[in-house]
Design a protein around this motif. Structure first.
Motif, PDB file in Angstrom:
ATOM      1  N   TYR A 268       0.862  -1.182   0.000  1.00 21.42           N
ATOM      2  CA  TYR A 268       0.000   0.000   0.000  1.00 21.42           C
ATOM      3  C   TYR A 268       0.897   1.229   0.000  1.00 21.42           C
ATOM      4  CZ  TYR A 268      -4.050   2.932   0.648  1.00 21.42           C
ATOM      5  OH  TYR A 268      -5.036   3.862   0.438  1.00 21.42           O
ATOM      6  N   PHE A 269       0.551   2.180  -0.860  1.00 25.26           N
ATOM      7  CA  PHE A 269       1.292   3.424  -0.975  1.00 25.26           C
ATOM      8  C   PHE A 269       0.444   4.593  -0.496  1.00 25.26           C
ATOM      9  CE2 PHE A 269       3.074   0.722  -4.332  1.00 25.26           C
ATOM     10  CZ  PHE A 269       4.428   0.828  -4.066  1.00 25.26           C
ATOM     11  N   VAL A 270       1.072   5.545   0.159  1.00 26.39           N
ATOM     12  CA  VAL A 270       0.409   6.795   0.503  1.00 26.39           C
ATOM     13  C   VAL A 270       1.078   7.918  -0.270  1.00 26.39           C
ATOM     14  CG1 VAL A 270      -0.362   6.063   2.803  1.00 26.39           C
ATOM     15  CG2 VAL A 270       1.844   7.194   2.553  1.00 26.39           C
ATOM     16  N   VAL A 271       0.282   8.947  -0.552  1.00 23.15           N
ATOM     17  CA  VAL A 271       0.775  10.143  -1.215  1.00 23.15           C
ATOM     18  C   VAL A 271       0.797  11.248  -0.174  1.00 23.15           C
ATOM     19  CG1 VAL A 271       0.428  11.789  -3.093  1.00 23.15           C
ATOM     20  CG2 VAL A 271      -0.351   9.434  -3.359  1.00 23.15           C
ATOM     21  N   GLU A 272       1.948  11.882  -0.051  1.00 19.13           N
ATOM     22  CA  GLU A 272       2.110  12.978   0.909  1.00 19.13           C
ATOM     23  C   GLU A 272       2.392  14.279   0.163  1.00 19.13           C
ATOM     24  OE1 GLU A 272       4.142  11.432   5.021  1.00 19.13           O
ATOM     25  OE2 GLU A 272       5.467  11.944   3.373  1.00 19.13           O
ATOM     26  N   ASN A 273       1.887  15.364   0.718  1.00 18.05           N
ATOM     27  CA  ASN A 273       2.228  16.700   0.259  1.00 18.05           C
ATOM     28  C   ASN A 273       2.738  17.461   1.474  1.00 18.05           C
ATOM     29  OD1 ASN A 273       2.491  19.062  -1.248  1.00 18.05           O
ATOM     30  ND2 ASN A 273       0.398  19.690  -0.780  1.00 18.05           N
ATOM     31  N   ASN A 274       4.014  17.744   1.484  1.00 20.74           N
ATOM     32  CA  ASN A 274       4.639  18.425   2.632  1.00 20.74           C
ATOM     33  C   ASN A 274       4.317  17.729   3.956  1.00 20.74           C
ATOM     34  OD1 ASN A 274       5.914  20.469   1.127  1.00 20.74           O
ATOM     35  ND2 ASN A 274       3.980  21.575   0.993  1.00 20.74           N
ATOM     36  N   GLY A 275       4.381  16.407   3.965  1.00 15.54           N
ATOM     37  CA  GLY A 275       4.175  15.640   5.185  1.00 15.54           C
ATOM     38  C   GLY A 275       2.730  15.305   5.507  1.00 15.54           C
ATOM     39  N   LYS A 276       1.773  15.857   4.748  1.00 19.25           N
ATOM     40  CA  LYS A 276       0.349  15.562   4.973  1.00 19.25           C
ATOM     41  C   LYS A 276      -0.097  14.508   3.968  1.00 19.25           C
ATOM     42  CE  LYS A 276      -4.261  17.451   4.430  1.00 19.25           C
ATOM     43  NZ  LYS A 276      -5.035  18.411   3.638  1.00 19.25           N
ATOM     44  N   ILE A 277      -0.709  13.434   4.445  1.00 18.98           N
ATOM     45  CA  ILE A 277      -1.206  12.394   3.549  1.00 18.98           C
ATOM     46  C   ILE A 277      -2.435  12.931   2.820  1.00 18.98           C
ATOM     47  CG2 ILE A 277      -2.164  10.064   3.382  1.00 18.98           C
ATOM     48  CD1 ILE A 277      -0.412   9.304   5.771  1.00 18.98           C
ATOM     49  N   ILE A 278      -2.416  12.796   1.490  1.00 20.39           N
ATOM     50  CA  ILE A 278      -3.524  13.296   0.675  1.00 20.39           C
ATOM     51  C   ILE A 278      -4.171  12.195  -0.159  1.00 20.39           C
ATOM     52  CG2 ILE A 278      -2.697  15.680   0.615  1.00 20.39           C
ATOM     53  CD1 ILE A 278      -1.504  15.068  -2.171  1.00 20.39           C
ATOM     54  N   GLY A 279      -3.712  10.952   0.011  1.00 24.31           N
ATOM     55  CA  GLY A 279      -4.312   9.843  -0.721  1.00 24.31           C
ATOM     56  C   GLY A 279      -3.488   8.588  -0.616  1.00 24.31           C
ATOM     57  N   GLY A 280      -3.962   7.564  -1.326  1.00 24.54           N
ATOM     58  CA  GLY A 280      -3.249   6.301  -1.310  1.00 24.54           C
ATOM     59  C   GLY A 280      -3.897   5.274  -2.225  1.00 24.54           C
ATOM     60  N   ALA A 281      -3.199   4.168  -2.406  1.00 28.32           N
ATOM     61  CA  ALA A 281      -3.693   3.033  -3.185  1.00 28.32           C
ATOM     62  C   ALA A 281      -2.821   1.831  -2.865  1.00 28.32           C
ATOM     63  CB  ALA A 281      -3.644   3.319  -4.682  1.00 28.32           C
ATOM     64  N   GLY A 282      -3.421   0.652  -2.985  1.00 25.75           N
ATOM     65  CA  GLY A 282      -2.663  -0.563  -2.714  1.00 25.75           C
ATOM     66  C   GLY A 282      -3.082  -1.695  -3.618  1.00 25.75           C
ATOM     67  N   LEU A 283      -2.382  -2.800  -3.475  1.00 27.54           N
ATOM     68  CA  LEU A 283      -2.760  -3.998  -4.210  1.00 27.54           C
ATOM     69  C   LEU A 283      -2.402  -5.222  -3.393  1.00 27.54           C
ATOM     70  CD1 LEU A 283      -0.354  -5.815  -5.894  1.00 27.54           C
ATOM     71  CD2 LEU A 283       0.018  -3.537  -6.760  1.00 27.54           C
ATOM     72  N   LYS A 284      -3.205  -6.234  -3.602  1.00 26.32           N
ATOM     73  CA  LYS A 284      -2.939  -7.546  -3.007  1.00 26.32           C
ATOM     74  C   LYS A 284      -3.759  -8.577  -3.748  1.00 26.32           C
ATOM     75  CE  LYS A 284      -5.833  -7.843   1.155  1.00 26.32           C
ATOM     76  NZ  LYS A 284      -6.230  -9.194   1.004  1.00 26.32           N
ATOM     77  N   GLN A 285      -3.523  -9.835  -3.440  1.00 25.91           N
ATOM     78  CA  GLN A 285      -4.267 -10.933  -4.059  1.00 25.91           C
ATOM     79  C   GLN A 285      -5.760 -10.669  -3.934  1.00 25.91           C
ATOM     80  OE1 GLN A 285      -3.380 -13.918  -5.655  1.00 25.91           O
ATOM     81  NE2 GLN A 285      -5.560 -14.365  -5.865  1.00 25.91           N
ATOM     82  N   LEU A 286      -6.494 -10.905  -5.012  1.00 27.95           N
ATOM     83  CA  LEU A 286      -7.943 -10.742  -4.995  1.00 27.95           C
ATOM     84  C   LEU A 286      -8.550 -11.722  -4.002  1.00 27.95           C
ATOM     85  CD1 LEU A 286     -10.579  -9.552  -6.131  1.00 27.95           C
ATOM     86  CD2 LEU A 286     -10.449 -11.278  -7.954  1.00 27.95           C
ATOM     87  N   ASP A 287      -9.326 -11.181  -3.060  1.00 25.29           N
ATOM     88  CA  ASP A 287      -9.961 -12.014  -2.035  1.00 25.29           C
ATOM     89  C   ASP A 287     -10.892 -13.052  -2.660  1.00 25.29           C
ATOM     90  OD1 ASP A 287      -8.723 -10.692   0.049  1.00 25.29           O
ATOM     91  OD2 ASP A 287     -10.421  -9.356   0.433  1.00 25.29           O
ATOM     92  N   ASN A 288     -10.849 -14.240  -2.119  1.00 22.79           N
ATOM     93  CA  ASN A 288     -11.728 -15.342  -2.518  1.00 22.79           C
ATOM     94  C   ASN A 288     -11.577 -15.718  -3.985  1.00 22.79           C
ATOM     95  OD1 ASN A 288     -13.061 -15.572   0.121  1.00 22.79           O
ATOM     96  ND2 ASN A 288     -13.853 -13.552  -0.383  1.00 22.79           N
TER      97      ASN A 288
END
Length: 161
Positions: free
Chosen positions: A56-76
């Motif tokens: 999982y990745f987070v996006v920061e702007n001057n130390g403030k998190i402004i978003g994110g996205a991740g990936l992993k095996q599709l559940d089930n």
């Protein structure tokens, strides 16, 4: 946006990224039930993605998190498919190309992890997100894959890696 950084999630990011996911969903009028809002693990994403072939990745702007996205095996799912998950950006971060950057980074990791396909699901009225997904090679499916528990998501998409 002065100093944008995309980095892997850390344990102390859990509360901030969970709040972003919930805030964006409420802003967009998403239901709480049947969406990521109600995921029982939303407040512990660091731990959820601390498994093999997940990130999982987070996006920061001057130390403030402004978003994110991740990936992993599709559940089930027994297939070699990952799911692009929890991709949310605050309104101030949209339209700057950060969504595409997040997808590109996640897809690079998915290929590195050896996945064959990448799945994503979203809500019908999240048209900007769907346009972005199509722009980077996702195409629509007729039915859901796996079982994510997101009954409010009626758009299912896949990208061959």
């Amino acid at each position: 946006m002065k100093s944008i950084t995309i980095r892997e999630i850390q344990k102390n990011d859990n509360a901030e990224i969970a709040a972003i996911v919930r805030n964006v969903l409420m802003e967009l009028g998403a239901p709480k039930v049947g969406s990521a809002y109600a995921d029982p693990y939303l407040d512990s994403l660091f731990e959820v993605y601390a498994v093999p072939n997940a990130i999982y990745f987070v996006v920061e702007n001057n130390g403030k998190i402004i978003g994110g996205a991740g990936l992993k095996q599709l559940d089930n799912s027994d297939e070699n498919i990952c799911e692009l998950q929890k991709m949310y950006l605050l309104s101030e971060a949209r339209g700057l190309g950060l969504g595409k950057k997040l997808i590109d980074i996640c897809i690079e990791k998915a290929i590195e992890f050896g996945f064959e396909d990448c799945y994503i699901e979203t809500m019908t009225y999240m048209e900007d997100a769907q346009k972005l997904y199509k722009k980077v090679g996702f195409y629509n499916l007729d039915k859901q894959m796996g079982n994510t528990g997101h009954s409010s998501c009626q758009v299912w998409m896949l990208k061959k890696l």
